[in-house]
Design an enzyme around this catalytic site. Sequence first.
Site, PDB file in Angstrom:
ATOM      1  N   HIS A  54      31.788  49.819  43.485  1.00 34.24           N
ATOM      2  CA  HIS A  54      31.178  48.536  43.813  1.00 34.24           C
ATOM      3  C   HIS A  54      31.834  47.670  44.552  1.00 34.24           C
ATOM      4  O   HIS A  54      32.735  47.897  45.028  1.00 34.24           O
ATOM      5  CB  HIS A  54      31.349  48.277  42.335  1.00 34.24           C
ATOM      6  CG  HIS A  54      30.880  46.151  42.732  1.00 34.24           C
ATOM      7  ND1 HIS A  54      29.556  46.003  42.417  1.00 34.24           N
ATOM      8  CD2 HIS A  54      31.301  44.762  42.651  1.00 34.24           C
ATOM      9  CE1 HIS A  54      28.951  44.635  42.583  1.00 34.24           C
ATOM     10  NE2 HIS A  54      30.719  43.883  42.276  1.00 34.24           N
ATOM     11  N   HIS A 108      31.729  45.056  47.955  1.00 33.61           N
ATOM     12  CA  HIS A 108      30.799  43.771  49.418  1.00 33.61           C
ATOM     13  C   HIS A 108      31.500  44.218  50.338  1.00 33.61           C
ATOM     14  O   HIS A 108      32.845  43.494  50.627  1.00 33.61           O
ATOM     15  CB  HIS A 108      31.546  42.561  48.347  1.00 33.61           C
ATOM     16  CG  HIS A 108      31.051  42.514  47.302  1.00 33.61           C
ATOM     17  ND1 HIS A 108      29.145  42.027  47.029  1.00 33.61           N
ATOM     18  CD2 HIS A 108      30.874  42.297  46.548  1.00 33.61           C
ATOM     19  CE1 HIS A 108      28.829  42.098  45.787  1.00 33.61           C
ATOM     20  NE2 HIS A 108      29.853  42.051  45.620  1.00 33.61           N
ATOM     21  N   ARG A 118      35.572  31.895  45.767  1.00 31.95           N
ATOM     22  CA  ARG A 118      33.398  31.567  46.296  1.00 31.95           C
ATOM     23  C   ARG A 118      33.268  31.161  47.299  1.00 31.95           C
ATOM     24  O   ARG A 118      32.821  31.331  48.013  1.00 31.95           O
ATOM     25  CB  ARG A 118      32.192  31.895  45.327  1.00 31.95           C
ATOM     26  CG  ARG A 118      31.683  32.393  45.465  1.00 31.95           C
ATOM     27  CD  ARG A 118      30.232  32.125  44.014  1.00 31.95           C
ATOM     28  NE  ARG A 118      29.858  31.003  44.223  1.00 31.95           N
ATOM     29  CZ  ARG A 118      28.666  30.845  43.478  1.00 31.95           C
ATOM     30  NH1 ARG A 118      28.071  32.058  42.848  1.00 31.95           N
ATOM     31  NH2 ARG A 118      27.883  29.909  43.300  1.00 31.95           N
ATOM     32  N   TYR A 135      24.093  41.822  49.846  1.00 35.46           N
ATOM     33  CA  TYR A 135      22.760  41.059  49.778  1.00 35.46           C
ATOM     34  C   TYR A 135      23.163  40.050  51.283  1.00 35.46           C
ATOM     35  O   TYR A 135      22.249  38.842  50.962  1.00 35.46           O
ATOM     36  CB  TYR A 135      23.291  39.938  48.839  1.00 35.46           C
ATOM     37  CG  TYR A 135      24.627  39.403  48.426  1.00 35.46           C
ATOM     38  CD1 TYR A 135      25.119  38.529  49.029  1.00 35.46           C
ATOM     39  CD2 TYR A 135      25.110  40.094  47.837  1.00 35.46           C
ATOM     40  CE1 TYR A 135      26.448  37.536  48.527  1.00 35.46           C
ATOM     41  CE2 TYR A 135      26.842  39.644  47.923  1.00 35.46           C
ATOM     42  CZ  TYR A 135      27.345  38.553  47.876  1.00 35.46           C
ATOM     43  OH  TYR A 135      28.677  38.025  48.266  1.00 35.46           O
ATOM     44  N   HIS A 168      21.565  40.478  42.140  1.00 39.59           N
ATOM     45  CA  HIS A 168      22.917  39.618  42.179  1.00 39.59           C
ATOM     46  C   HIS A 168      23.479  39.519  41.297  1.00 39.59           C
ATOM     47  O   HIS A 168      23.963  40.117  41.150  1.00 39.59           O
ATOM     48  CB  HIS A 168      22.669  38.485  43.631  1.00 39.59           C
ATOM     49  CG  HIS A 168      24.153  38.265  43.250  1.00 39.59           C
ATOM     50  ND1 HIS A 168      25.077  37.579  42.339  1.00 39.59           N
ATOM     51  CD2 HIS A 168      25.194  38.692  44.177  1.00 39.59           C
ATOM     52  CE1 HIS A 168      26.726  37.305  42.799  1.00 39.59           C
ATOM     53  NE2 HIS A 168      26.549  38.238  44.192  1.00 39.59           N
ATOM     54  N   ARG A 196      22.190  34.742  37.704  1.00 42.45           N
ATOM     55  CA  ARG A 196      21.861  33.483  38.302  1.00 42.45           C
ATOM     56  C   ARG A 196      21.207  33.223  38.863  1.00 42.45           C
ATOM     57  O   ARG A 196      20.776  32.409  39.819  1.00 42.45           O
ATOM     58  CB  ARG A 196      23.715  33.394  38.534  1.00 42.45           C
ATOM     59  CG  ARG A 196      24.471  32.934  37.712  1.00 42.45           C
ATOM     60  CD  ARG A 196      25.759  32.452  38.149  1.00 42.45           C
ATOM     61  NE  ARG A 196      26.765  33.454  38.254  1.00 42.45           N
ATOM     62  CZ  ARG A 196      27.146  34.037  39.448  1.00 42.45           C
ATOM     63  NH1 ARG A 196      27.220  33.509  40.402  1.00 42.45           N
ATOM     64  NH2 ARG A 196      27.860  35.389  38.736  1.00 42.45           N
ATOM     65  N   HIS A 253      25.053  42.343  38.920  1.00 41.16           N
ATOM     66  CA  HIS A 253      26.566  41.833  38.303  1.00 41.16           C
ATOM     67  C   HIS A 253      26.081  41.243  36.850  1.00 41.16           C
ATOM     68  O   HIS A 253      25.593  39.746  36.929  1.00 41.16           O
ATOM     69  CB  HIS A 253      26.805  40.833  39.062  1.00 41.16           C
ATOM     70  CG  HIS A 253      27.862  40.724  40.256  1.00 41.16           C
ATOM     71  ND1 HIS A 253      27.313  40.440  41.598  1.00 41.16           N
ATOM     72  CD2 HIS A 253      28.334  41.723  40.659  1.00 41.16           C
ATOM     73  CE1 HIS A 253      28.172  40.777  42.433  1.00 41.16           C
ATOM     74  NE2 HIS A 253      29.036  41.335  42.562  1.00 41.16           N
ATOM     75  N   GLU A 276      30.781  37.819  34.308  1.00 47.18           N
ATOM     76  CA  GLU A 276      32.173  37.772  34.661  1.00 47.18           C
ATOM     77  C   GLU A 276      33.139  36.636  34.982  1.00 47.18           C
ATOM     78  O   GLU A 276      34.324  36.499  34.722  1.00 47.18           O
ATOM     79  CB  GLU A 276      31.403  37.568  36.730  1.00 47.18           C
ATOM     80  CG  GLU A 276      33.217  38.414  37.597  1.00 47.18           C
ATOM     81  CD  GLU A 276      32.976  38.366  38.773  1.00 47.18           C
ATOM     82  OE1 GLU A 276      32.183  37.936  39.356  1.00 47.18           O
ATOM     83  OE2 GLU A 276      33.894  38.518  39.122  1.00 47.18           O
ATOM     84  N   HIS A 336      31.328  43.897  35.921  1.00 51.10           N
ATOM     85  CA  HIS A 336      31.957  42.926  35.696  1.00 51.10           C
ATOM     86  C   HIS A 336      31.256  42.451  33.791  1.00 51.10           C
ATOM     87  O   HIS A 336      30.780  41.434  33.961  1.00 51.10           O
ATOM     88  CB  HIS A 336      31.965  41.978  36.513  1.00 51.10           C
ATOM     89  CG  HIS A 336      31.865  41.692  37.829  1.00 51.10           C
ATOM     90  ND1 HIS A 336      33.593  42.644  37.935  1.00 51.10           N
ATOM     91  CD2 HIS A 336      32.451  41.669  39.101  1.00 51.10           C
ATOM     92  CE1 HIS A 336      33.520  42.717  39.240  1.00 51.10           C
ATOM     93  NE2 HIS A 336      32.378  42.181  40.219  1.00 51.10           N
ATOM     94  N   ASP A 353      35.551  46.449  45.142  1.00 53.34           N
ATOM     95  CA  ASP A 353      34.331  44.675  45.220  1.00 53.34           C
ATOM     96  C   ASP A 353      34.984  44.500  46.325  1.00 53.34           C
ATOM     97  O   ASP A 353      34.556  43.916  47.218  1.00 53.34           O
ATOM     98  CB  ASP A 353      34.783  44.765  44.026  1.00 53.34           C
ATOM     99  CG  ASP A 353      34.332  43.132  42.956  1.00 53.34           C
ATOM    100  OD1 ASP A 353      33.261  42.763  44.670  1.00 53.34           O
ATOM    101  OD2 ASP A 353      34.471  42.715  42.753  1.00 53.34           O
TER     102      ASP A 353
HETATM  103  C1  NGQ Z   1      30.031  38.740  44.763  1.00 50.74           C
HETATM  104  N1  NGQ Z   1      31.520  38.676  43.632  1.00 50.74           N
HETATM  105  O1  NGQ Z   1      29.002  38.525  44.553  1.00 50.74           O
HETATM  106  O2  NGQ Z   1      30.467  38.450  46.393  1.00 50.74           O
HETATM  107  C2  NGQ Z   1      30.373  38.465  43.906  1.00 50.74           C
HETATM  108  C3  NGQ Z   1      31.191  36.349  44.235  1.00 50.74           C
HETATM  109  C4  NGQ Z   1      29.069  35.318  42.791  1.00 50.74           C
HETATM  110  C5  NGQ Z   1      32.609  39.418  42.544  1.00 50.74           C
HETATM  111  N2  NGQ Z   1      31.576  38.723  41.727  1.00 50.74           N
HETATM  112  C6  NGQ Z   1      29.340  35.580  43.944  1.00 50.74           C
HETATM  113  N3  NGQ Z   1      33.429  39.705  42.758  1.00 50.74           N
HETATM  114  O3  NGQ Z   1      28.901  36.356  41.893  1.00 50.74           O
HETATM  115  O4  NGQ Z   1      28.319  34.723  42.704  1.00 50.74           O
HETATM  116 ZN    ZN Z   2      30.387  42.230  43.387  1.00 42.77          ZN
END
Ligand code: NGQ
Ligand code: ZN
Length: 454
Positions: A56, A58, A82, A121, A207, A210, A233, A236, A270, A321
């Site tokens: 994982h 980003h 975020r 993304y 993603h 959500r 995801h 989390e 997560h 991550d």
């Molecule tokens: C992300 N990161 O998409 O980069 C997510 C945060 C979210 C982690 N989950 C953003 N660690 O989940 O909306």
């Molecule tokens: Zn992530």
Amino acid sequence: MERYLAPLAYLPTGWQQNVRIEIDDNGFISQITPNDAGEQCQKLTGAILPGMPNLHSHAFQRAMAGLGEQRLNPHDSFWSWREQMYQVALQISPQQLYVIAKSLYMEMLEGGFTSVAEFHYLHHDANGKPYAGNDEMADAISRAAADAGIGLTLLPTLYSYSDFAMAPASTTQRRFIQTTEQYLAQLERLKKLISTRANQRLGGCFHSLRACTPEQINEVVATLPSDWPLHLHLSEQVKEVNRCLEVHQCTPLDWLSRSVEINSRWCMIHATHITDSELELLAKSKAVAGLCPLTEASLGDGLYEVDSFLSQGGRIGIGSDSHISVDVAEELRMLEYGQRLKHQQRNFLASEQYPSTAERLLVESYQGGAQALAQPIGQLAKGQRADFIELDMNDPYLASVSTEHLLDSWVFAHYKNAIQSVMVAGKWQVKEHHHQQHQPMQAALLETLKELRS
Ligand code: NGQ
Ligand code: ZN
């Protein structure tokens, strides 16, 4: 063809001595033989073990590592982090992403990861407009991986909404947003691109619940080849689980599993806040639980019930991550230490089969990581890609222990410079602790970080 003799190598049967490794022209192991005399072999000096798949990533978030550590309000949380992360996401150009991702992937190699699943993304330009049909951001990731010499499972990610009940995306999410049709068209374009790159492949990715609905997920999965891995995801943050309960009267995995088959193609990132029954379902499904111990600690996510999951036959792997740190040993140490602190016990994730805690964690994460990336990696065995790391056996801490303590010494006791060299698909990428391009890359990285941080 290349032939090596390793004084010590970690095979599926455990540590073996004088292991001859033959590598074909495509970078795959064509023969591997312990107790060999090593005729016509290049002699290695260290102990060889498989490179770790990083399930994982980003990549762009490496650009903000260390910059999210000052209190903005008394209730700093995942959600306030975020907002900061979105500012980086809104700013970064394809060229900047290339530099950040390439140097990150070089760091990954130095830290023991030899392949990475990039959960991607960041599709559109800074105004939220698609790059005229040519996916510049995904192309930057793919070139960065090729140029750093790391294996890649590129996971273009479907992102349509900002929350459950199809809440419209916010303007700060404008670079991420696609309809199902746009996403499927993007996958078609990327198939052409990725097929030209060695050691790279694609997977399907959503993603979060959500950001897309089970109906969308179903539609995409129905069109993908059945050997593509699928990432998401899952749970989390408690807040997202509660929102799911409020809107759908059930928890995320329950909701998803009503309309989508959960099987070994899935990697649930997560799965932190799943219920006991969801955990049982996930373990039975043979999906991988993607754990990101340092990021989950950094973001204050919570701890996964990893012992109970493993004892029910669950599969795990590790990812770095947000890249607050980039190191296999540190991730595994955090994973174990989280459980020790929680359960007030030691050697918590060791098992009867593997009394060495590090060995247990490595073996589980090799297998789970290989499954999640859907690549022929994670073992030193015939037919596997020649991805391996070489531990420095000139180091006194490693050289002085018997093999049964070697992996524990690397993971728990030795913080610096344990990894001497790293090979991916038969090519050396790291020598004398550094990636071959470490020096020339430093200037480009500094310039890019200055631009992004000014
Ligand atoms: C992300 N990161 O998409 O980069 C997510 C945060 C979210 C982690 N989950 C953003 N660690 O989940 O909306
Ligand atoms: Zn992530």
